[in-house]
Scaffold this active site. Structure first.
Site, PDB file in Angstrom:
ATOM      1  CG  ASP A  99     -13.828  39.685 -59.294  1.00 17.26           C
ATOM      2  OD1 ASP A  99     -14.578  38.967 -59.655  1.00 17.26           O
ATOM      3  OD2 ASP A  99     -13.707  40.794 -59.257  1.00 17.26           O
ATOM      4  CG  ASP A 102     -19.828  34.342 -52.154  1.00 13.60           C
ATOM      5  OD1 ASP A 102     -19.878  33.258 -51.680  1.00 13.60           O
ATOM      6  OD2 ASP A 102     -20.311  35.351 -51.614  1.00 13.60           O
TER       7      ASP A 102
HETATM    8  P1  5GP Z   1     -21.778  35.720 -56.587  1.00  8.38           P
HETATM    9  O1  5GP Z   1     -22.854  36.170 -57.709  1.00  8.38           O
HETATM   10  O2  5GP Z   1     -20.986  34.571 -57.209  1.00  8.38           O
HETATM   11  O3  5GP Z   1     -22.410  35.655 -55.552  1.00  8.38           O
HETATM   12  O4  5GP Z   1     -20.861  36.998 -56.349  1.00  8.38           O
HETATM   13  C1  5GP Z   1     -19.844  37.403 -57.351  1.00  8.38           C
HETATM   14  C2  5GP Z   1     -19.570  39.025 -57.293  1.00  8.38           C
HETATM   15  O5  5GP Z   1     -19.490  39.247 -55.927  1.00  8.38           O
HETATM   16  C3  5GP Z   1     -17.860  38.930 -57.570  1.00  8.38           C
HETATM   17  O6  5GP Z   1     -17.864  39.327 -58.946  1.00  8.38           O
HETATM   18  C4  5GP Z   1     -17.823  39.988 -56.879  1.00  8.38           C
HETATM   19  O7  5GP Z   1     -18.088  41.468 -57.601  1.00  8.38           O
HETATM   20  C5  5GP Z   1     -18.628  39.941 -55.529  1.00  8.38           C
HETATM   21  N1  5GP Z   1     -17.834  39.347 -54.524  1.00  8.38           N
HETATM   22  C6  5GP Z   1     -18.199  38.287 -54.063  1.00  8.38           C
HETATM   23  N2  5GP Z   1     -17.404  37.726 -52.968  1.00  8.38           N
HETATM   24  C7  5GP Z   1     -16.539  38.996 -52.767  1.00  8.38           C
HETATM   25  C8  5GP Z   1     -15.473  39.081 -51.890  1.00  8.38           C
HETATM   26  O8  5GP Z   1     -15.084  38.280 -50.913  1.00  8.38           O
HETATM   27  N3  5GP Z   1     -14.776  40.271 -52.016  1.00  8.38           N
HETATM   28  C9  5GP Z   1     -15.426  41.249 -52.949  1.00  8.38           C
HETATM   29  N4  5GP Z   1     -14.474  42.444 -53.216  1.00  8.38           N
HETATM   30  N5  5GP Z   1     -16.343  41.186 -53.843  1.00  8.38           N
HETATM   31  C10 5GP Z   1     -16.821  39.757 -53.915  1.00  8.38           C
END
Ligand code: 5GP
Length: 174
Positions: A99, A102
């Site tokens: 989805d 980040d």
């Molecule tokens: P990463 O490991 O890339 O930092 O984070 C990925 C996960 O963090 C995503 O799969 C999601 O579950 C959550 N996440 C990161 N940013 C957001 C955001 O802006 N909104 C939401 N609802 N979830 C996020």
């Protein structure tokens, strides 16, 4: 749903157009390859459900679920497997459906984990990508929308299990 804490950033119409485009692209790129689309739960469930309706090629769908030990708005980088795949991906073409990316830490863990099972290929499709610099570089083949580093909800994405049912993407004001 009226909520003064929500600032819409991607409309339902724009989401539909992009999902249709991505469905056509996957159909063209994976023709004859019978890909397995691996949705990352829970956030990707609405996106994946819509995406497969635009696929015109044979494919399979599976899910994987991982959790982070951090709080719900900050990734900690420590990932644990909550639900594994139900199929063997050895020798298969895998497309990870995410989805939002980040920091990329979650995807990095999932990609390494899936690569260790000897698939023929693994590529990544994410609906949303935050523009921030990543600690780890992961190759993302398909990106729907690049967005600023705000916390967003809707179209499957939650805050504390709320807002997943919004038909658009909104920035959440805290
Ligand atoms: P990463 O490991 O890339 O930092 O984070 C990925 C996960 O963090 C995503 O799969 C999601 O579950 C959550 N996440 C990161 N940013 C957001 C955001 O802006 N909104 C939401 N609802 N979830 C996020």
């Amino acid at each position: 749903m009226q909520d003064k804490n929500l600032i819409p950033i991607i409309s339902q119409k724009d989401l539909e157009g992009k999902v249709k485009y991505l469905g056509k692209k996957i159909s063209a790129d994976y023709k004859g390859k019978n890909p397995i689309l691996v949705g990352i739960l829970k956030g990707s469930f609405i996106f994946l459900a819509d995406l497969v309706r635009y696929l015109t090629i044979p494919h399979e769908v599976d899910f994987i679920s991982v959790g982070s030990y951090g709080s719900s708005t900050q990734a900690s980088g420590v990932v644990r497997l909550i639900k594994d795949l139900s199929v063997n991906i050895e020798g298969r073409n895998v497309v990870i459906i995410e989805d939002i990316v980040d920091t990329g830490l979650t995807l990095n863990y999932i990609r390494d984990n899936l690569l260790s099972r000897k698939p023929k290929s693994v590529s990544i499709l994410t609906l949303l990508e935050k523009k921030q610099r990543r600690p780890q570089r992961i190759p993302i083949k398909y990106v729907g929308f690049k967005i600023p580093s705000d916390f967003v909800v809707g179209y499957g994405l939650d805050y504390d299990e709320k807002y997943r049912n919004l038909p658009y993407i909104a920035k959440l004001k805290f």
